[in-house]
Design an enzyme around this catalytic site. Structure first.
Site, PDB file in Angstrom:
ATOM      1  N   ARG A 269       0.881  -1.171   0.000  1.00  0.00           N
ATOM      2  CA  ARG A 269       0.000   0.000   0.000  1.00  0.00           C
ATOM      3  C   ARG A 269       0.917   1.220   0.000  1.00  0.00           C
ATOM      4  NH1 ARG A 269      -1.054   4.128   4.005  1.00  0.00           N
ATOM      5  NH2 ARG A 269      -3.128   5.001   3.774  1.00  0.00           N
ATOM      6  N   LEU A 270       0.826   2.020  -1.039  1.00  0.00           N
ATOM      7  CA  LEU A 270       1.663   3.203  -1.170  1.00  0.00           C
ATOM      8  C   LEU A 270       0.973   4.353  -0.463  1.00  0.00           C
ATOM      9  CD1 LEU A 270       2.748   2.879  -4.915  1.00  0.00           C
ATOM     10  CD2 LEU A 270       3.679   1.736  -2.881  1.00  0.00           C
ATOM     11  N   ASP A 271       1.614   4.849   0.577  1.00  0.00           N
ATOM     12  CA  ASP A 271       1.018   5.864   1.439  1.00  0.00           C
ATOM     13  C   ASP A 271       1.001   7.232   0.755  1.00  0.00           C
ATOM     14  OD1 ASP A 271       0.222   6.856   4.212  1.00  0.00           O
ATOM     15  OD2 ASP A 271       2.051   8.016   3.873  1.00  0.00           O
ATOM     16  N   GLU A 306      -3.075   5.274  -1.503  1.00  0.00           N
ATOM     17  CA  GLU A 306      -3.871   6.274  -0.800  1.00  0.00           C
ATOM     18  C   GLU A 306      -3.632   7.606  -1.500  1.00  0.00           C
ATOM     19  OE1 GLU A 306      -4.252   8.190   3.682  1.00  0.00           O
ATOM     20  OE2 GLU A 306      -2.292   7.683   2.859  1.00  0.00           O
ATOM     21  N   ASP A 331     -11.529   6.886   0.603  1.00  0.00           N
ATOM     22  CA  ASP A 331     -11.901   7.673   1.783  1.00  0.00           C
ATOM     23  C   ASP A 331     -13.338   8.164   1.705  1.00  0.00           C
ATOM     24  OD1 ASP A 331      -9.529   7.424   3.169  1.00  0.00           O
ATOM     25  OD2 ASP A 331      -8.670   9.285   2.413  1.00  0.00           O
ATOM     26  N   PHE A 333     -16.033   6.659   0.753  1.00  0.00           N
ATOM     27  CA  PHE A 333     -16.963   5.706   1.350  1.00  0.00           C
ATOM     28  C   PHE A 333     -16.897   5.793   2.868  1.00  0.00           C
ATOM     29  CE2 PHE A 333     -17.723   1.631   3.419  1.00  0.00           C
ATOM     30  CZ  PHE A 333     -19.038   1.402   3.038  1.00  0.00           C
ATOM     31  N   HIS A 334     -15.684   5.807   3.403  1.00  0.00           N
ATOM     32  CA  HIS A 334     -15.556   5.904   4.851  1.00  0.00           C
ATOM     33  C   HIS A 334     -16.234   7.157   5.391  1.00  0.00           C
ATOM     34  CE1 HIS A 334     -13.718   7.725   8.421  1.00  0.00           C
ATOM     35  NE2 HIS A 334     -13.782   6.496   8.910  1.00  0.00           N
ATOM     36  N   HIS A 335     -15.969   8.307   4.761  1.00  0.00           N
ATOM     37  CA  HIS A 335     -16.461   9.567   5.305  1.00  0.00           C
ATOM     38  C   HIS A 335     -17.985   9.607   5.338  1.00  0.00           C
ATOM     39  CE1 HIS A 335     -12.382  10.566   5.296  1.00  0.00           C
ATOM     40  NE2 HIS A 335     -12.310  11.408   4.278  1.00  0.00           N
ATOM     41  N   HIS A 401      -6.295   2.918  10.516  1.00  0.00           N
ATOM     42  CA  HIS A 401      -5.400   3.553  11.498  1.00  0.00           C
ATOM     43  C   HIS A 401      -5.569   5.068  11.510  1.00  0.00           C
ATOM     44  CE1 HIS A 401      -3.068   4.082   7.799  1.00  0.00           C
ATOM     45  NE2 HIS A 401      -2.459   5.068   8.415  1.00  0.00           N
ATOM     46  N   ASP A 402      -5.700   5.683  10.324  1.00  0.00           N
ATOM     47  CA  ASP A 402      -5.858   7.139  10.247  1.00  0.00           C
ATOM     48  C   ASP A 402      -7.171   7.599  10.852  1.00  0.00           C
ATOM     49  OD1 ASP A 402      -3.551   8.270   9.177  1.00  0.00           O
ATOM     50  OD2 ASP A 402      -4.127   7.803   7.120  1.00  0.00           O
TER      51      ASP A 402
END
Length: 628
Positions: A269-271, A306, A331, A333-335, A401-402
């Site tokens: 996973r490339l941050d 990401e 992100d 979807f999460h938000h 984690h974020d």
């Protein structure tokens, strides 16, 4: 790459190389350094001798010698007298400030040398932090839980960065020795044993890789190679990495290939790739992905990214196959899920409405929420169209984690919303065709915090502590200085200890029940949904309908073999009578995949969906009337 029947190594452009006659060639790129010497360590890991190195025309300082044997310590002495570790160190004698250790990468004998990975559509991520996942806080502690993870239905563990960083506690995103698994976790041998054990159980291992910055403690590269950075180009973490310099570019691309080959890692996973300030014509991510795909044609190797720009060029498909990156962390979807569950609307959540499920339905059906739309929070248009991509081009999650750790107190969704809404959202996450990700402990509903923690002291420690607290000034709850003082100190060991999972919770009735539910969902996903996700999966396969005045929606995905997966969701407290202009056809046809809570499938008889509830059905016909 060097391979034997069961041993693997990768020769990197940086770092030691085996030479003839039992000698080792040591290398350091320092084009403007007046002189560099090889420091040879004694048994205590202290510099005991120095050998002059020679500079070639490309800025590399070189020496070939037999004075350092495997297990021996070495480093480099600069003209100033400063002795620094190898930036491509595979092992440290101590911390990031100590000498490096020469290792034989072929010493490890793999039991699973013939492992070729698993197809992308089978991926169910379990993101974990090595130091807080188990009581021992190391790679061996993860090994002890692999059977549990496999039994749960997890297919891929994703490790937060393990490259050595300053101190013994940290998230890992402040790594400075990117080729060196942290000694606090078990080092090189420990990570290889973990990967081998995971592969024995059919589990993939992914690694979070950070190519946008180095940490503030122990990064000596600027002392001998200021050309490694563009001081005039700024990122949130300081000067940008100079990817227009070929040795710099090679350092990072070799790092990706190194993890995949020498450690048999299944994917990266490339941050925060939006913070990689590459000034060349070919983005680093493009070249890295192309090199990876060319290097491992016979293995299932996957890359995720990401990126808050909602771009798609890196996740495009050709003949149904990813051209570069397998999927983007979504992100959006999460938000929208978080806002629906918690009603929070501060910070970046201001772009998402707590009274509308249209954004969630759009994300499920078409990818991003923002597809060229205006973001009030960022005061600009964000994103591009993503509906043409298959659902598997996105990694969805309710927590990571974020999204937990960047809260003031590291609180989890289970502490912020009702149990029933959270379980509805978990069903949506795990049965929808996007690739799902669970954060450690989420499968049983852990309520312990996961805080932001570091292990700095002195001025750096104080700056991190105060910087962390000042980040929250813009939130109403922390405008008062006394309130901010309650935010946990990242450098306190108690902050780290509080973030550890409590495995005794799994045996308690409510948590055991949640775990059983997640197991059931993942079993259904593997048996009934995954077979419909095999490449090539069509794009433009999602459509949705949203009720104007309730928190209800229907999504349909037209997948392989003429099958359509339908989701009926009511996140409101009140029941929803599905309008006749929304659904066409016979709701009793096909197969019921899941109904939560029990009895929600009475929708087939009554046309009414209770709230909150979720129903998944697999049909051979289209049931909803079209896109909203």
């Amino acid at each position: 790459m060097a391979r034997s029947a069961d041993r693997f190594s990768f020769e990197t452009s940086w770092g030691p190389r085996a030479a003839d006659g039992g000698r080792t060639e040591f290398r350091l790129w320092a084009p403007s350094a007046p002189s560099v010497e090889l420091a040879i360590g004694d048994a205590a890991g202290k510099p005991a001798g120095f050998l002059p190195m020679e500079k070639d025309g490309g800025g590399w300082w070189l020496i070939s010698t037999d004075k350092v044997k495997p297990g021996g310590a070495y480093g480099f002495r600069l003209e100033s007298g400063l002795v620094v570790p190898d930036p491509a160190s595979r092992r440290q004698f101590g911390d990031v400030h100590s000498l490096s250790v020469l290792v034989d990468p072929t010493a490890f004998e793999w039991k699973t040398a013939d492992w070729n990975g698993r197809p992308w559509e089978e991926t169910v991520f379990y993101e974990l932090h090595t130091g807080t996942f188990s009581p021992s806080g190391d790679f061996e502690g993860i090994v002890e839980k692999l059977d549990y993870l496999k039994d749960t239905g997890i297919t891929a563990i994703e490790l937060l960065p393990v490259a050595q960083f300053g101190g013994r506690r940290g998230w890992g995103y402040d790594g400075v020795l990117l080729y060196c698994p942290h000694e606090a976790y078990g080092g090189s041998e420990g990570l290889k044993r973990l990967v081998d054990a995971a592969h024995e159980r059919g589990l993939m291992v992914f690694l979070d890789a950070v190519y946008n910055h180095f940490g503030p403690d122990g990064n000596y590269i600027g002392a001998y190679a200021p050309e490694f950075f563009h001081q005039e180009i700024h990122t949130p973490w300081g000067a940008a990495i100079a990817y227009d310099e070929q040795p710099v570019r090679d350092f990072m691309i070799d790092n990706a290939l190194f993890w995949l080959e020498e450690y048999r890692i299944d994917g990266l996973r490339l941050d925060a790739i939006d913070s990689i300030k590459d000034t060349t014509d070919t983005p680093l991510v493009t070249e890295l992905a192309e090199r990876v795909r060319a290097a491992f044609p016979g293995r299932h190797v996957h890359i995720t990214t990401e990126d808050d720009r909602n771009i798609t060029w890196h996740i495009e498909r050709e003949n149904g196959q990813p051209t570069h990156v397998s999927a983007e962390w979504n992100d959006d979807f999460h938000h929208t899920a978080h806002v629906l569950a918690t009603h929070e609307e501060e910070g970046y959540y201001a772009d998402y409405s707590r009274r509308s499920v249209a954004q969630m339905a759009k994300a499920l059906a078409t990818g991003f929420v923002f597809q060229g739309d205006h973001s009030a929070h960022r005061d600009k248009d964000v994103g591009v169209s993503s509906a043409h991509l298959p659902p598997t081009a996105f990694v969805n999650f309710l927590q990571n984690h974020d999204q937990i750790g960047n809260r003031a107190f590291g609180d989890r969704l289970s502490d912020l919303s009702s149990r029933r809404v959270v379980e509805c959202l978990q069903a949506i996450l795990l049965l929808s065709p996007q690739i799902p990700l669970l954060f450690m402990g989420e499968e049983y509903g852990d309520t312990h915090p996961f805080c932001f923690f570091t292990d700095f002291d002195g001025e750096l420690g104080a700056a991190v502590r105060e910087g962390r607290r000042s980040e929250f000034k813009k939130f109403a709850a922390f405008r008062d200085e006394d309130a901010r003082a309650l935010i946990p100190d990242p450098n306190a060991e108690t902050t780290f200890e509080a973030s550890k999972l409590d495995w005794s919770m799994v045996g308690r009735p409510n948590y055991r029940r949640r775990l059983a539910m997640v197991k059931q969902l993942l079993d259904k996903r593997l048996r009934l949904v995954v077979p419909l996700l095999k490449d090539p999966l069509p794009g433009n396969c999602g459509e949705y309908h949203v009720s104007d005045d309730t928190l209800t929606f229907v999504v349909a995905w037209h997948l392989k073999e003429g099958s359509t997966l339908h989701l009926f969701a009511n996140l409101d407290d009140e029941p929803w009578a599905i309008p006749s202009d929304v659904v066409t056809g016979d709701l009793t046809c096909g197969e019921l995949l899941h109904a939560y809570p029990k009895g929600s499938d009475d929708i087939l008889r009554t046309g009414i969906l209770p709230g909150p509830s979720v129903v998944f059905r697999l049909e051979s016909q289209k049931l909803i009337t079209g896109k909203a």
